[in-house]
Design a protein around this motif. Structure first.
Motif, PDB file in Angstrom:
ATOM      1  N   UNK A   1     -50.017 -41.822  -9.142  1.00 14.12           N
ATOM      2  CA  UNK A   1     -49.059 -42.917  -9.236  1.00 14.12           C
ATOM      3  C   UNK A   1     -48.030 -42.647 -10.353  1.00 14.12           C
ATOM      4  N   UNK A   2     -48.546 -42.219 -11.476  1.00 18.65           N
ATOM      5  CA  UNK A   2     -47.645 -41.938 -12.592  1.00 18.65           C
ATOM      6  C   UNK A   2     -46.671 -40.818 -12.250  1.00 18.65           C
ATOM      7  N   UNK A   3     -47.181 -39.811 -11.556  1.00 19.54           N
ATOM      8  CA  UNK A   3     -46.340 -38.686 -11.186  1.00 19.54           C
ATOM      9  C   UNK A   3     -45.208 -39.130 -10.276  1.00 19.54           C
ATOM     10  N   UNK A   4     -45.588 -39.929  -9.269  1.00 17.96           N
ATOM     11  CA  UNK A   4     -44.579 -40.414  -8.318  1.00 17.96           C
ATOM     12  C   UNK A   4     -43.599 -41.336  -9.025  1.00 17.96           C
ATOM     13  N   UNK A   5     -44.148 -42.201  -9.849  1.00 20.02           N
ATOM     14  CA  UNK A   5     -43.289 -43.177 -10.536  1.00 20.02           C
ATOM     15  C   UNK A   5     -42.293 -42.482 -11.450  1.00 20.02           C
ATOM     16  N   UNK A   6     -42.769 -41.451 -12.130  1.00 18.19           N
ATOM     17  CA  UNK A   6     -41.861 -40.781 -13.065  1.00 18.19           C
ATOM     18  C   UNK A   6     -40.704 -40.124 -12.326  1.00 18.19           C
ATOM     19  N   UNK A   7     -40.982 -39.625 -11.093  1.00 14.44           N
ATOM     20  CA  UNK A   7     -39.882 -39.012 -10.361  1.00 14.44           C
ATOM     21  C   UNK A   7     -38.933 -40.067  -9.813  1.00 14.44           C
ATOM     22  N   UNK A   8     -39.482 -41.225  -9.484  1.00 14.97           N
ATOM     23  CA  UNK A   8     -38.623 -42.297  -8.987  1.00 14.97           C
ATOM     24  C   UNK A   8     -37.771 -42.886 -10.095  1.00 14.97           C
ATOM     25  N   UNK A   9     -38.326 -42.917 -11.269  1.00 16.46           N
ATOM     26  CA  UNK A   9     -37.624 -43.533 -12.384  1.00 16.46           C
ATOM     27  C   UNK A   9     -37.055 -42.477 -13.323  1.00 16.46           C
ATOM     28  N   UNK A  10     -36.357 -41.510 -12.758  1.00 14.30           N
ATOM     29  CA  UNK A  10     -35.738 -40.470 -13.589  1.00 14.30           C
ATOM     30  C   UNK A  10     -34.786 -41.132 -14.568  1.00 14.30           C
ATOM     31  N   UNK A  11     -34.824 -40.678 -15.787  1.00 17.05           N
ATOM     32  CA  UNK A  11     -33.933 -41.248 -16.787  1.00 17.05           C
ATOM     33  C   UNK A  11     -32.750 -40.302 -16.993  1.00 17.05           C
ATOM     34  N   UNK A  12     -31.571 -40.871 -16.822  1.00 16.38           N
ATOM     35  CA  UNK A  12     -30.354 -40.073 -16.865  1.00 16.38           C
ATOM     36  C   UNK A  12     -29.720 -40.123 -18.253  1.00 16.38           C
ATOM     37  N   UNK A  13     -29.147 -39.005 -18.657  1.00 17.66           N
ATOM     38  CA  UNK A  13     -28.417 -38.938 -19.922  1.00 17.66           C
ATOM     39  C   UNK A  13     -27.242 -38.003 -19.798  1.00 17.66           C
TER      40      UNK A  13
ATOM     41  N   UNK B   1     -35.480 -38.873 -25.946  1.00 11.67           N
ATOM     42  CA  UNK B   1     -35.059 -39.990 -25.083  1.00 11.67           C
ATOM     43  C   UNK B   1     -35.817 -40.022 -23.758  1.00 11.67           C
ATOM     44  N   UNK B   2     -36.586 -39.004 -23.495  1.00  8.55           N
ATOM     45  CA  UNK B   2     -37.282 -38.949 -22.210  1.00  8.55           C
ATOM     46  C   UNK B   2     -36.347 -38.715 -21.041  1.00  8.55           C
ATOM     47  N   UNK B   3     -35.258 -38.004 -21.303  1.00 16.52           N
ATOM     48  CA  UNK B   3     -34.263 -37.745 -20.257  1.00 16.52           C
ATOM     49  C   UNK B   3     -34.827 -36.734 -19.255  1.00 16.52           C
ATOM     50  N   UNK B   4     -34.695 -37.063 -17.975  1.00 15.42           N
ATOM     51  CA  UNK B   4     -35.148 -36.133 -16.936  1.00 15.42           C
ATOM     52  C   UNK B   4     -34.019 -35.716 -16.012  1.00 15.42           C
ATOM     53  N   UNK B   5     -32.849 -36.281 -16.242  1.00 12.04           N
ATOM     54  CA  UNK B   5     -31.696 -36.009 -15.369  1.00 12.04           C
ATOM     55  C   UNK B   5     -30.467 -35.977 -16.276  1.00 12.04           C
ATOM     56  N   UNK B   6     -30.064 -34.774 -16.643  1.00 17.08           N
ATOM     57  CA  UNK B   6     -28.996 -34.636 -17.645  1.00 17.08           C
ATOM     58  C   UNK B   6     -27.724 -34.103 -17.001  1.00 17.08           C
ATOM     59  N   UNK B   7     -26.605 -34.699 -17.362  1.00 21.07           N
ATOM     60  CA  UNK B   7     -25.291 -34.153 -17.009  1.00 21.07           C
ATOM     61  C   UNK B   7     -24.650 -33.672 -18.303  1.00 21.07           C
TER      62      UNK B   7
END
Lengths: 275, 416
Positions: free
Chosen positions: A13-25, A92-98
């Motif tokens: 669940x945590x694995x799936x949730x973390x991918x769904x809730x990617x944090x962008x920075x 920041x726990x960023x998983x999706x960086x631009x």
């Protein structure tokens, strides 16, 4: 046994949730300049507050304004930038960086993506990045930097050298001769070289006099007129060079000084479309 | 280095396992393999050509004035005061008769001047440039006059586009030279509009070798080596022996003489790297193929290197082949990076079979542009233009080509 199953379910669940809730920075990487660009405040001034506010949708998107010594070679700057970005995404726990870059900052970031195994910070930056937007990056060098090198530094003696102040490693890095060498041996992304591990989008400038009250525009127009920049250019970087790596996103009339701001054209607002 | 049909599976596995084993230890070995899209033409590396229509010089302020030749019809003059943070307001251009230049016969041409109140050092050149762009210039000797200058500058940097088609093309024979090798430099001076060579010019190269004063070398157009042909407008010289250093060696070229009765001056530039020779490529061994499911999964080229200096090195090389039209195209790139101790070592270029298949080209392949990079010193330690041939299998023996990565997303283009 039942407890073990619960743990497995929770982990999934945590694995799936973390991918769904990617944090962008977003990280902004400036171009070359003085050694004082290693100070955070100088780097902020480089981009200007309106630009940063625009890119981050009024600071709603977590952001990092990188600050490195603007006189150094790309690999020195790259170490500083990668370290700052890695610390930022971890904290920041960023998983999706631009990553948004201006001028030489685009070369610095390309160095990082061409050497993803240089150290753990480089690996972290490459793995977490969605894509990179480069504004007016001198990917094949800048004829204006050629001119600076021709007029200053090595060719003068005595007191003139220190007065001109353009005899820096970063200026040398940006010369067309030097970039041809780096593109051939050290960097990825140009024609005939391996592809970069993440997508680079380029933004090139073609305007010169954006603001008649803005005195820097005279300097750019002077450079463009005499430096022999081929084709259209933004006063510092010709479009052929800015578009030499990655996919062209858009062209802007904003010149080299205005395309890192959000004034003459809303370049920062355009960048915020990523979020 | 041709691969025999017999698969050297055992040896290949040992190589792969040793590399992987090292990766798990304290001395990681990184390997990379990328295939190229079909029809990617191969272009041999060559030093760039610097095409210059620029005259640029630096002049001391106490000289009061400097001569400029403008040929037109359009021309541009830019002036930067050196050592002051303000632009020079007192610049004037005098025509060949010594009168203030009035392009239209009435209004004096004025330099446009600005200065920046922003943070100093942020911009790439002093933003204190003054620019004069003029049209309908009559060819002649003009004068840049700053006798009324008020900036307090000690010198001025002057850059001129005289508006003529006279060009100087500067090129080195290569980008990287061996230690002690003498680079060959050429400068072609010509009228690009007429395609006419400019013979009888004086061409000088100034070389700034690390830690040494500037050395000047005359280029000749006399047909004697290294010059190919006398009087063809291509001037040549052998430069001083290359010296290893942390940066590229800069070469500035000044070409000048008389053209149409007026003095002509062009500045150009080049730069080259010197191989550090901290490590050397010694030989490439037999190409080894590892099979999986009956297909050639990996093409491995073990390369013996010798490190004189311990450090982190990257070995990279390109496979090229011939397409149906006989054109040389790129097939795949591989690199391996590792820390080497002093002495001999083996580095393996491992080409993924599915990546190699992407170009759709039948073997044999040429292993080209093999470079050993010293990542600590940021220098090319050694390189080979061609290191051998990879053969002994067919395209059909490779796995199905890996699909190219997804095309970059099409993004909405802001309307300006």
């Amino acid at each position: 046994m039942r407890g073990r199953t619960r743990i497995v379910v929770a982990a999934v669940f945590l694995l799936v949730a973390s991918s769904l809730w990617a944090k962008t920075g977003v990280a902004l990487v400036h171009g070359k300049g003085g050694a004082d660009l290693a100070n955070a405040s100088t780097a902020l001034a480089y981009w200007t507050s309106p630009m940063i506010a625009a890119v981050t949708k009024n600071y709603a998107v977590p952001s990092l304004v990188c600050h490195y010594d603007g006189t150094q070679y790309m690999w020195v700057a790259g170490d500083q930038v990668a370290s700052q970005i890695a610390a930022f995404v971890t904290a920041q726990g960023i998983t999706d960086l631009v990553i948004d870059t201006h001028s030489f900052g685009g070369v610095v970031v390309r160095w990082i993506f061409s050497n993803p195994n240089r150290n753990s910070s480089y690996q972290k930056v490459v793995s977490v990045t969605r894509w990179v937007n480069t504004i007016a990056a001198p990917q094949k060098g800048s004829e204006a930097a050629d001119l600076a090198g021709t007029l200053s530094g090595s060719w003068l003696t005595g007191w003139l050298v220190s007065l001109v102040g353009e005899n820096t490693d970063s200026t040398k890095n940006c010369r067309t001769d030097d970039m041809a060498y780096y593109n051939q041996y050290w960097l990825y992304g140009t024609t005939g070289r391996p592809a970069l591990p993440k997508t680079f989008y380029s933004i090139s400038g073609w305007g010169l006099f954006n603001d008649w009250a803005h005195a820097e525009d005279y300097g750019l127009a002077a450079l463009s007129a005499v430096a022999g920049l081929p084709g259209e250019d933004d006063g510092m970087v010709a479009e052929y060079s800015a578009e030499a790596v990655g996919t062209l996103w858009f062209r802007t009339e904003a010149n080299h000084h205005h395309n890192r701001r959000n004034d003459f054209k809303p370049v920062g607002t355009y960048l915020s479309y990523d979020f | 280095m041709t691969c025999p049909k017999t698969i050297m599976l055992g040896a290949a596995l040992l190589v792969v396992l040793s590399a992987q084993g090292a990766a798990w230890g304290k001395n990681p070995v990184y390997q990379e393999s990328q295939g190229f899209a079909p029809g990617t033409p191969y272009a041999a590396p060559q030093a760039p050509v610097n095409r210059s229509t620029l005259d640029a010089f630096l002049v001391r302020a106490d000289e009061g004035a400097a001569a400029l030749v403008l040929r037109g019809p359009a021309a541009a003059v830019a002036v930067w005061p050196v050592g002051v943070a303000v632009p020079e307001e007192g610049l004037r251009l005098l025509d060949p008769k010594g009168q203030p230049f009035r392009p239209d016969g009435r209004t004096e041409a004025r330099f446009q001047t600005g200065f920046s109140s922003e943070l100093p050092g942020l911009v790439d050149l002093p933003p204190t440039a003054s620019l004069l762009k003029v049209m309908a210039v009559t060819p002649g000797r003009y004068t840049l006059d700053w006798s009324q200058g008020r900036s307090g500058a000690k010198a001025y940097m002057v850059a001129v586009q005289d508006g003529s088609p006279y060009e100087m093309d500067v090129q080195l024979s290569r980008m990287v030279y061996a230690l002690g090798e003498r680079p060959t430099l050429t400068a072609k001076m010509w009228d690009a509009a007429a395609g006419r060579a400019l013979a009888g010019m004086d061409v000088t190269a100034s070389i700034k070798i690390h830690g040494s004063p500037v050395t000047r070398v005359l280029l000749h157009d006399d047909g004697l080596s290294p010059d190919d042909l006398a009087g063809d407008g291509v001037y040549s010289a052998s430069l001083p022996p290359a010296v290893a250093g942390p940066a590229l060696t800069d070469v500035k070229v000044d070409g000048g003489g008389l053209a149409d009765g007026l003095s002509l001056h062009r500045v150009g530039h080049a730069a080259y790297a010197c191989a550090s020779e901290s490590a050397a490529i010694q030989e490439a061994r037999l190409c080894q193929m590892r099979k999986a499911k009956g297909r050639v999964a990996t093409l491995s080229v073990p390369v013996v290197v010798h490190a004189r200096t311990a450090g982190r090195y990257r070995l990279q090389g390109l496979l090229t082949g011939r397409d149906n039209q006989g054109q040389e195209v790129e097939v795949a790139y591989a690199s391996t990076t590792a820390h080497l101790s002093k002495g001999a070592a083996q580095m393996v270029l491992a080409y993924d079979g599915a990546e190699v298949a992407r170009a759709g080209v039948e073997p044999p392949y040429t292993l080209r542009d093999v470079a050993l990079l010293d990542e600590g010193a940021m220098t090319v330690a050694d390189e080979r233009r061609v290191l051998g041939t990879v053969d002994g299998f067919r395209l059909a023996d490779l796995p199905a080509a890996l699909p190219a990565g997804p095309a970059p997303a099409k993004r909405a283009v802001p309307a300006e």
